[in-house]
Design an enzyme around this catalytic site. Structure first.
Site, short mmCIF file in Angstrom:
data_model
loop_
_atom_site.label_atom_id
_atom_site.label_comp_id
_atom_site.label_asym_id
_atom_site.label_seq_id
_atom_site.Cartn_x
_atom_site.Cartn_y
_atom_site.Cartn_z
N PHE A 38 0.86 -1.19 0.00
CA PHE A 38 0.00 0.00 0.00
C PHE A 38 0.89 1.23 0.00
CE2 PHE A 38 -2.42 3.50 1.83
CZ PHE A 38 -3.53 3.48 0.99
N ASP A 44 9.23 2.55 1.74
CA ASP A 44 8.07 3.27 2.23
C ASP A 44 7.92 2.93 3.72
OD1 ASP A 44 5.54 4.02 3.06
OD2 ASP A 44 4.54 3.42 1.21
N LYS A 58 2.96 9.00 8.70
CA LYS A 58 2.02 8.77 9.81
C LYS A 58 2.49 9.27 11.18
CE LYS A 58 -0.93 5.21 7.94
NZ LYS A 58 -0.55 4.76 6.60
C1 LIG Z 1 -0.82 5.15 5.23
C2 LIG Z 1 0.20 4.74 4.24
C3 LIG Z 1 0.39 5.46 3.04
C4 LIG Z 1 -0.48 6.64 2.65
O1 LIG Z 1 -0.42 7.70 3.52
P1 LIG Z 1 -1.52 8.88 3.43
O2 LIG Z 1 -1.06 9.88 4.44
O3 LIG Z 1 -2.84 8.27 3.73
O4 LIG Z 1 -1.45 9.41 2.05
C5 LIG Z 1 1.40 5.06 2.20
N1 LIG Z 1 2.19 4.01 2.50
C6 LIG Z 1 2.03 3.29 3.63
C7 LIG Z 1 2.96 2.16 3.92
C8 LIG Z 1 1.02 3.62 4.53
O5 LIG Z 1 0.85 2.88 5.63
#
Ligand SMILES: *Cc1c(COP(=O)(O)O)cnc(C)c1O
Length: 396
Positions: free
Chosen positions: A137, A222, A251
């Site tokens: 994701f 990420d 986050k």
């Molecule tokens: C939450 C998340 C995102 C997206 O972040 P947003 O602030 O919602 O755009 C991208 N990569 C990972 C691994 C995430 O957990």
């Protein structure tokens, strides 16, 4: 306003893209949140891995209030001390050199994708392809939902940007088979969060690093969910003994104030010059002051050690439930305070039942209970949540 009136008002005018619980939250304190009828909940979701200091942490409240009283925003046409300080801290902590701040995770990944493509083109005009993992994701913008290895996030948004390929996670042979001179980057979560708390083999990322070096491709990690102490290390890649070329954060970074960031090496950063990327709000004084406070509290309160210690305790407690309910829980996996419990049934009813008994937990990938509480929690908080989960599982 009473609960049903608020829900009705929201449903009237807010875009219905979230499957929400029938709950109106009003405030929080440490690892607890309160609904607007005064009921208290122990919060093991933490705003989806965002509230690393819990709610209303005095140091974060002070930093945000003081900064708001001085200057909330100024444009990126000028320097600020809070932004320079954050960049210095993040560079030092990551072992990388150059920081860019935006406002969300997706935006951080967008920036990383743009940088990787531009850097790739300094090597060869067609070095633009990015390989990501299935069940990953990476966000909801067009490029990041295309990078995301889950078709459900892409359906209906075609035409999608080109240049993305997906391979099975934790499968080095599949990755090697997809790489070529055209690969500009491999982009992975070191531990997949939304995909179900999937932890790769100990040597997977080491081999990914080697393949990236072999093909002169960048490794983008990420760490939007895993970064900032979540795994018991500041960055999850420290667990695996490697370093990426670009890491993305969001986050937990500012404890709930919107922020996103990517950090890269001086070498890769040369692909960007003035005008190549930007953001109006990104790295503004309020968000940077919040992030600086979060990083300081993590150090002062030894939250990396706490995440490790309490994470191990949580895993032990969940394993005890697994032994007690072997027909319901088949696996418990986690690092620090990102922990998953794989179920034999969909998790939704269990989450709902816990909620009605005062514990907020989450289910991801359909059947994995996910626990990403504040890094400040104690064993007592774990016991409190586990007692509710135990009661819930007994009633299934
Ligand atoms: C939450 C998340 C995102 C997206 O972040 P947003 O602030 O919602 O755009 C991208 N990569 C990972 C691994 C995430 O957990």
């Amino acid at each position: 306003m009473d609960k049903q009136a608020i829900v009705a008002m929201d449903q009237e005018n807010y875009l219905p893209v979230f499957a929400r619980y029938n709950l109106v939250l009003s405030h929080g304190e440490g690892p607890y949140v309160f609904d607007n009828e005064g009921k208290k909940y122990i919060d093991f979701l933490g705003g989806i891995a965002v509230n690393v200091l819990g709610h209303a942490h005095p140091a974060l409240v002070k930093a945000v209030s003081e900064q708001a009283g001085k200057m909330i925003h100024c444009s990126n046409l000028y320097y600020t001390e809070v932004q320079a300080t954050l960049a210095k801290k993040l560079a030092k902590l990551s072992g990388l050199d150059k920081v860019f701040a935006g406002n969300s995770g997706a935006e951080a990944n967008e920036g990383a994708i743009k940088l990787a493509r531009k850097y790739g083109k300094t090597i060869a005009a067609d070095k633009v392809e990015i390989i990501t993992a299935e069940h990953s994701f990476h966000g909801r913008t067009l490029a990041t939902l295309t990078a995301t290895g889950q078709p459900k996030y892409q359906k209906g948004y075609e035409p999608l940007p080109g240049g993305f390929t997906h391979v099975p996670f934790n499968d080095i042979a599949a990755l090697e088979a997809s790489m070529s001179a055209k690969t500009c980057a491999v982009m992975l979560e070191p531990i997949q969060g939304e995909g179900g708390v999937n932890i790769p083999d100990a040597d997977y990322l080491i081999k990914v690093r080697q393949l990236c070096d072999k093909y002169s491709a960048l490794l983008i990690l990420d760490e939007i969910q895993t970064g900032i102490g979540r795994t018991g290390k500041m960055f999850a890649y420290e667990l695996f003994g490697i370093k990426p070329d670009i890491v993305t954060l969001a986050k937990g970074l500012a404890g709930g104030v919107p922020i996103g960031a990517f950090i890269t090496t001086s070498k890769v950063a040369t692909a960007f010059t003035a005008g190549d990327h930007g953001s109006t709000f990104g790295g503004n004084p309020l968000a940077c002051a919040a992030a600086n406070a979060v990083l300081q509290v993590i150090e002062e309160e030894k939250l990396l050690e706490n995440a490790q210690k309490i994470g191990d305790y949580l895993v032990d407690k969940l394993n005890a439930l697994k032994s007690k309910y072997p027909a319901l829980i088949t696996e418990v996996r986690g690092k620090g305070l990102i922990v998953g419990a794989k179920l034999t049934i969909p998790g939704r009813d269990i989450v709902n039942s816990c909620l009605s008994q005062g514990a907020i937990i989450n289910c991801t990938a359909g059947d994995v209970l996910r626990f990403v509480p504040p890094l400040t929690i104690t064993k007592d908080h774990v016991d409190e949540m586990i007692a509710v989960l135990d009661k819930t599982l007994a009633a299934v």
